[in-house]
Design an enzyme around this catalytic site. Structure first.
Site, PDB file in Angstrom:
ATOM      1  N   LYS A  22      39.140  22.718  92.048  1.00  0.00           N
ATOM      2  CA  LYS A  22      39.231  23.466  90.777  1.00  0.00           C
ATOM      3  C   LYS A  22      38.755  24.913  90.946  1.00  0.00           C
ATOM      4  CE  LYS A  22      36.443  23.887  86.576  1.00  0.00           C
ATOM      5  NZ  LYS A  22      35.389  24.783  87.086  1.00  0.00           N
ATOM      6  N   ASN A  23      37.604  25.091  91.588  1.00  0.00           N
ATOM      7  CA  ASN A  23      37.018  26.429  91.633  1.00  0.00           C
ATOM      8  C   ASN A  23      37.630  27.330  92.696  1.00  0.00           C
ATOM      9  OD1 ASN A  23      35.525  25.815  89.452  1.00  0.00           O
ATOM     10  ND2 ASN A  23      33.605  25.453  90.557  1.00  0.00           N
ATOM     11  N   ARG A  93      36.370  30.986  82.996  1.00  0.00           N
ATOM     12  CA  ARG A  93      35.743  32.177  83.585  1.00  0.00           C
ATOM     13  C   ARG A  93      36.780  33.141  84.176  1.00  0.00           C
ATOM     14  NH1 ARG A  93      31.505  32.572  81.422  1.00  0.00           N
ATOM     15  NH2 ARG A  93      30.625  33.918  83.033  1.00  0.00           N
ATOM     16  N   CYS A 117      31.811  26.333  80.657  1.00  0.00           N
ATOM     17  CA  CYS A 117      30.785  25.392  80.206  1.00  0.00           C
ATOM     18  C   CYS A 117      29.561  26.117  79.660  1.00  0.00           C
ATOM     19  CB  CYS A 117      30.387  24.487  81.356  1.00  0.00           C
ATOM     20  SG  CYS A 117      31.690  23.333  81.777  1.00  0.00           S
ATOM     21  N   ARG A 122      25.504  33.054  80.889  1.00  0.00           N
ATOM     22  CA  ARG A 122      26.574  33.415  81.820  1.00  0.00           C
ATOM     23  C   ARG A 122      27.146  34.823  81.581  1.00  0.00           C
ATOM     24  NH1 ARG A 122      30.463  28.324  82.894  1.00  0.00           N
ATOM     25  NH2 ARG A 122      30.438  29.160  85.000  1.00  0.00           N
ATOM     26  N   ASP A 306      26.542  22.340  91.039  1.00  0.00           N
ATOM     27  CA  ASP A 306      27.537  21.426  90.453  1.00  0.00           C
ATOM     28  C   ASP A 306      27.427  20.000  90.998  1.00  0.00           C
ATOM     29  OD1 ASP A 306      28.946  23.609  89.004  1.00  0.00           O
ATOM     30  OD2 ASP A 306      29.320  24.293  91.039  1.00  0.00           O
ATOM     31  N   VAL A 328      20.086  28.008  90.004  1.00  0.00           N
ATOM     32  CA  VAL A 328      21.292  28.830  89.793  1.00  0.00           C
ATOM     33  C   VAL A 328      21.517  29.127  88.306  1.00  0.00           C
ATOM     34  CG1 VAL A 328      23.783  29.008  90.201  1.00  0.00           C
ATOM     35  CG2 VAL A 328      22.313  27.949  91.931  1.00  0.00           C
ATOM     36  N   ARG A 414      39.306  19.103  82.061  1.00  0.00           N
ATOM     37  CA  ARG A 414      39.494  20.480  82.515  1.00  0.00           C
ATOM     38  C   ARG A 414      39.320  20.581  84.025  1.00  0.00           C
ATOM     39  NH1 ARG A 414      35.101  24.266  81.086  1.00  0.00           N
ATOM     40  NH2 ARG A 414      35.765  25.225  83.015  1.00  0.00           N
TER      41      ARG A 414
HETATM   42  N1  EPU Z   1      25.355  35.945  86.767  1.00  0.00           N
HETATM   43  C1  EPU Z   1      24.872  37.033  86.074  1.00  0.00           C
HETATM   44  N2  EPU Z   1      25.726  38.100  85.885  1.00  0.00           N
HETATM   45  C2  EPU Z   1      27.013  38.092  86.346  1.00  0.00           C
HETATM   46  C3  EPU Z   1      27.486  36.965  87.050  1.00  0.00           C
HETATM   47  C4  EPU Z   1      26.630  35.904  87.246  1.00  0.00           C
HETATM   48  O1  EPU Z   1      23.716  37.061  85.649  1.00  0.00           O
HETATM   49  O2  EPU Z   1      27.734  39.086  86.137  1.00  0.00           O
HETATM   50  C5  EPU Z   1      24.467  34.768  86.947  1.00  0.00           C
HETATM   51  C6  EPU Z   1      24.965  33.578  86.122  1.00  0.00           C
HETATM   52  O3  EPU Z   1      24.520  33.619  84.788  1.00  0.00           O
HETATM   53  C7  EPU Z   1      24.411  32.403  86.904  1.00  0.00           C
HETATM   54  C8  EPU Z   1      24.451  32.887  88.350  1.00  0.00           C
HETATM   55  O4  EPU Z   1      24.535  34.329  88.286  1.00  0.00           O
HETATM   56  O5  EPU Z   1      23.074  32.180  86.531  1.00  0.00           O
HETATM   57  C9  EPU Z   1      25.600  32.342  89.153  1.00  0.00           C
HETATM   58  O6  EPU Z   1      26.836  32.650  88.554  1.00  0.00           O
HETATM   59  P1  EPU Z   1      28.192  32.785  89.391  1.00  0.00           P
HETATM   60  O7  EPU Z   1      28.803  34.094  89.078  1.00  0.00           O
HETATM   61  O8  EPU Z   1      27.922  32.442  90.803  1.00  0.00           O
HETATM   62  O9  EPU Z   1      29.054  31.618  88.733  1.00  0.00           O
HETATM   63  P2  EPU Z   1      30.551  31.663  88.221  1.00  0.00           P
HETATM   64  O10 EPU Z   1      31.407  32.429  89.155  1.00  0.00           O
HETATM   65  O11 EPU Z   1      30.593  32.004  86.785  1.00  0.00           O
HETATM   66  C10 EPU Z   1      31.312  29.579  89.585  1.00  0.00           C
HETATM   67  C11 EPU Z   1      31.900  28.227  89.238  1.00  0.00           C
HETATM   68  C12 EPU Z   1      30.819  27.350  88.616  1.00  0.00           C
HETATM   69  C13 EPU Z   1      29.681  27.202  89.610  1.00  0.00           C
HETATM   70  C14 EPU Z   1      29.149  28.598  90.013  1.00  0.00           C
HETATM   71  C15 EPU Z   1      28.059  28.530  91.053  1.00  0.00           C
HETATM   72  C16 EPU Z   1      34.180  28.785  88.754  1.00  0.00           C
HETATM   73  C17 EPU Z   1      35.271  28.875  87.758  1.00  0.00           C
HETATM   74  N3  EPU Z   1      32.989  28.416  88.310  1.00  0.00           N
HETATM   75  O12 EPU Z   1      30.910  30.127  88.343  1.00  0.00           O
HETATM   76  O13 EPU Z   1      31.420  26.077  88.412  1.00  0.00           O
HETATM   77  O14 EPU Z   1      28.643  26.446  89.032  1.00  0.00           O
HETATM   78  O15 EPU Z   1      30.232  29.402  90.489  1.00  0.00           O
HETATM   79  O16 EPU Z   1      28.544  27.912  92.207  1.00  0.00           O
HETATM   80  O17 EPU Z   1      34.389  28.998  89.943  1.00  0.00           O
HETATM   81  C18 EPU Z   1      31.864  24.062  87.294  1.00  0.00           C
HETATM   82  O18 EPU Z   1      32.819  23.911  88.061  1.00  0.00           O
HETATM   83  O19 EPU Z   1      31.486  23.163  86.502  1.00  0.00           O
HETATM   84  C19 EPU Z   1      31.138  25.332  87.288  1.00  0.00           C
HETATM   85  C20 EPU Z   1      30.291  25.679  86.337  1.00  0.00           C
END
Ligand code: EPU
Length: 435
Positions: A22-23, A93, A117, A122, A306, A328, A414
């Protein structure tokens, strides 16, 4: 209303096939927007997140053809608009990732606010700062992000945290910016490396250097690609936890050891077993009691955030006290309330119960937990709050005595393909009720 009715206390046995990640898939689909040429992606899962991303691309001019059950051809010879419709607000996202391709092809972009989620605020400040550093002007309105750039120029970007999404935003933008971009403190998850591999197939020049450094030399033009998506290591871990928690024995076809090393080490430490084959991994219970663990989530190559939720429910079946520190996300234990109603003994703490550097130290977030096992769980009615918590509830229902009713299944659909069919294939008493 659609819900699942699950009768517990039956071990999972048999074989299932893991789906495409998915990711990774949504990012791979967005990468196709960087070229006018067709792109072919195989091992595509039929999940909500993929469909939403395809719909978003279609709304700006992509044509999508399903070549078979799991292969798509996506072509965007011409973008018809720089505006991603507001109806895609608050779903996932992905909208922010479209900004780079839209800026390169249209010079401007308007994308709706993000969803996904509810596991903390976020924010996307790192993405926005990175886009600004690369030369874009970005404005936030009540309903969308508006951005414009006459030309994008490579830059040095040091991330405050190795954010997955921000690393992807920069990759998708800097690969066609003028000059060189260096990302320091980049995320290096296997799904990101696979995205880099696609961009390289398209003609990008990207090097992954030591110490979380990624160096991108911008090119003028990218071409189409053919790529098979890597398999979903979160799905593999979820089914593995389900198998061991139910004293079962399953084979997950397509599970890849690479990317799962930390999970496999952790499983071995608690007394869960696995056997790696060329075409997948067998996960099984030895019949011996599971032992408790101290565990901290982290970015790759650490224990994925995750994987935390299926692991927490698994640890309710270990004998003794387990301690889990989530580093995280600040708010990723809320789902445990429902588990305690089933009989689990889980206590949440604001303190960092661990030694890893944690952004949530001395802040008011319940981001550590202690689990006292082994507990006997009873089936109840519960409502899924988010995707990964949802799988944890499924495992809880599979362990529990009696019948559980699981609502809010749209969250789980999803991200997990054919969950009911896969569970039934492993012998679970799992009914989908559509009333
Ligand atoms: N963060 C910030 N500012 C930003 C971006 C991130 O403060 O501009 C913080 C977030 O709030 C969080 C941390 O940094 O505390 C990590 O966020 P990251 O950007 O790594 O996460 P993401 O890209 O939004 C993806 C996956 C998530 C997974 C995370 C961490 C997708 C669509 N989502 O999210 O997957 O948990 O990386 O590996 O790729 C899931 O599949 O259920 C899921 C939540």
């Amino acid at each position: 209303m659609k819900y699942y009715r699950i009768e517990g206390a039956h071990p999972l046995t048999g074989s299932i096939k893991v789906s495409g990640a998915k990711n990774f898939l949504s990012k791979c689909i967005v990468a196709s927007l960087l070229t006018e040429e067709p792109c072919v992606i195989s091992n595509v899962s039929r999940i909500g997140d993929v469909q939403v991303t395809l719909d978003m691309c279609a709304s700006i001019g992509s044509s999508i053809e399903w070549m078979n059950d799991s292969t798509i051809k996506i072509s965007t010879p011409r973008m018809t608009t720089h505006k991603v419709p507001i109806e895609f607000s608050g779903i996932n996202r992905i909208p922010v990732l479209l900004m780079g391709p839209l800026l390169h092809r249209m010079g401007k972009a308007e994308v709706p606010l993000l969803g996904g989620c509810d596991i903390g605020p976020r924010p996307i400040d790192f993405h926005i700062n990175a886009l600004k550093t690369l030369g874009a002007e970005v404005e936030l309105t009540d309903t969308k992000y508006k951005t414009v750039a006459t030309h994008m120029v490579g830059a040095m970007i040091s991330l405050p945290f190795p954010s997955v999404g921000t690393t992807e935003t920069i990759l998708l933008t800097a690969c066609m910016a003028k000059g060189t971009t260096v990302i320091q403190n980049a995320a290096i998850e296997p799904e990101i490396i696979d995205l880099i591999i696609i961009l390289q197939k398209m003609g990008a020049i990207i090097a992954v250097d030591v110490d979380r450094t990624i160096i991108i030399e911008g090119v003028d033009r990218l071409r189409g690609f053919t790529h098979k998506a890597l398999t979903d290591r979160i799905e593999v871990a979820s089914w593995a936890c389900a198998a061991i928690a139910t004293n079962g024995d399953i084979f997950v076809e397509g599970a890849e050891q690479t990317g799962m090393m930390t999970f496999l080490n952790t499983l071995r430490k608690i007394g869960g077993e696995y056997e790696v084959f060329e075409d997948g991994i067998r996960f099984y219970s030895t019949g011996e009691p599971l032992v408790p663990i101290f565990l901290e989530t982290d970015v790759h190559p650490g224990f994925m955030t995750d994987w935390q939720q299926p692991f927490v429910i698994l640890m309710t079946q270990a004998h003794g006290l387990s301690v889990i520190h989530e580093t995280v996300y600040e708010n990723r234990f809320g789902y445990t309330n429902e588990l305690t109603k089933m009989g689990a003994v889980i206590q949440l703490y604001k303190q960092c119960l661990g030694g890893k550097p944690c952004r949530f130290l001395h802040r008011d977030f319940f981001h550590s937990c202690v689990i006292n096992g082994k507990t006997h769980l009873k089936g109840i009615e519960m409502t899924i709050p988010d995707l990964r918590a949802g799988f944890s509830y499924i495992i809880a229902a599979l362990i529990a005595e009696g019948t559980s009713v699981v609502k809010g299944v749209e969250y789980i659909e999803r991200g997990y393909e054919s969950i009911a069919e896969k569970a039934a294939g492993l012998g679970a008493r799992f009914d989908v009720i559509d009333s």
